[in-house]
Design an enzyme around this catalytic site. Structure first.
Site, mmCIF file in Angstrom:
data_model
loop_
_atom_site.group_PDB
_atom_site.id
_atom_site.type_symbol
_atom_site.label_atom_id
_atom_site.label_comp_id
_atom_site.label_asym_id
_atom_site.label_seq_id
_atom_site.Cartn_x
_atom_site.Cartn_y
_atom_site.Cartn_z
ATOM 1 N N HIS A 260 20.994 3.213 -2.826
ATOM 2 C CA HIS A 260 20.151 2.358 -1.980
ATOM 3 C C HIS A 260 20.920 1.758 -0.811
ATOM 4 C CE1 HIS A 260 16.122 1.315 -3.949
ATOM 5 N NE2 HIS A 260 16.589 2.358 -4.611
ATOM 6 N N GLU B 286 12.672 6.786 -0.102
ATOM 7 C CA GLU B 286 11.810 5.636 0.175
ATOM 8 C C GLU B 286 12.118 5.097 1.570
ATOM 9 O OE1 GLU B 286 14.247 4.928 -2.372
ATOM 10 O OE2 GLU B 286 13.136 5.727 -4.073
#
Length: 321
Positions: free
Chosen positions: A38, A107
């Site tokens: 991330h 994402e």
């Protein structure tokens, strides 16, 4: 028998702590480990987002047995697939064959930072398919020039290659991604215990290949405290993939989940220290056909008590599923 994994969740702990945690997980007897990749945490309360690949390199040197895996890396926007191939080959060398490359369509939360926009879901899957083809080609050791609809590669070649390239896992959530995973992947990755995903994976070439799931848990001797922590840091998971793949930052996830109740979290996530509650949640994956399940203990400051408890009370129960 289900293999039980430990998750180094980069959104909730710093890099040194993550490495310490996986060392302890290896000693405790976890069968494998996975690492999120991330740029942002889902919610501000999680508080971290170190560079996963540096953490993985350090973990490879600090451990000796436990397999390592990205869960998952998006090889289409923030990273170019040629660079992902180089990183993965290097990791396989550092880990002496213990590394698997988990890939997914990504994402917006993590990919928007490079300013290239966020394409529609069908385009994201097109890009993922091209990226896997490029990575596979580079793993062969040949010089690769590639002209695709979404990617260009100009005379790339990997100079440091392991004897066995990393296996490639593909994250799935629907029919198209299952087809890509079955055709191009060595294993399938999913975060919901849906047998229909595995059936579609099998239909497209996935029969006999590993299938890896993941489930959040929140161990604490005080169940109310566990529920409160899970609500504070993990309520984003109830948004579902169509929402979670689109929001651009933690503030968006905070707003989107403002009406999620603690009761909702208590129903969705095993909380507390009742072994049977945890076993029941993992059994849903085993019954669906998953061969491996990685646990995510919620709360960066609560990893060591969880690992100790899992070693003494949980792991053997789960392996019996």
């Amino acid at each position: 028998m289900v293999d039980v994994g430990y998750t180094m969740m980069t959104e909730q702990a710093g890099p040194r702590e993550l490495v310490d945690h996986v060392v302890k997980a290896e000693r405790a007897g976890f069968d494998f480990s996975v690492t999120s990749d991330h740029y942002f945490p889902w919610l501000t309360s999680q508080g971290h987002a170190p560079y996963a690949w540096s953490v993985l390199g350090a973990a490879a040197q600090a451990t000796s047995r436990i397999p390592l895996m990205t869960y998952v890396t998006c090889p289409t926007t923030r990273y170019h697939p040629a660079v992902v191939a180089q990183k993965a080959a290097t990791m396989q060398l550092l880990a002496q064959g213990r590394f698997r490359l988990g890939l997914g369509s990504g994402e917006n939360l993590n990919e928007h930072v490079v300013g290239k926009g966020w394409p529609s879901a069908p385009v994201r899957l097109e890009k993922l398919e091209e990226a896997i083809e490029i990575i596979r080609a580079l793993f062969s050791g040949d010089e690769v020039t590639y002209h695709g609809e979404h990617f260009e590669v100009d005379q790339a070649m990997l100079w440091d290659l392991p004897e066995e390239p990393p296996q490639i896992g593909v994250a799935v959530s629907g029919g198209r991604s299952c087809a890509i995973a079955g055709r191009l992947g060595d294993l399938v990755i999913a975060t919901e215990p849906k047998s229909e995903l595995l059936q579609k994976f099998d239909e497209h070439g996935g029969k006999g290949k590993p299938r890896v799931g993941q489930i959040p848990v929140c161990y604490d001797t005080d169940r109310d405290a566990a529920i409160a922590r899970a609500h504070d840091q993990f309520r984003w998971m109830l948004g579902g993939w169509p929402v979670n793949s689109e929001l651009p930052g933690p503030s968006g996830f905070s707003g989107a989940t403002q009406f999620v109740r603690k009761e909702d979290i208590a129903e969705a996530i095993p909380c507390g220290d009742d072994v049977e509650t945890f076993v029941k949640a993992v059994k849903a994956y085993a019954d669906a056909g998953f061969t491996e399940v990685a646990l995510v203990q919620i709360g960066g400051d609560h990893q060591e008590p969880f690992i100790d408890w899992a070693q003494k009370n949980l792991l053997e129960e789960l392996r019996g599923l």
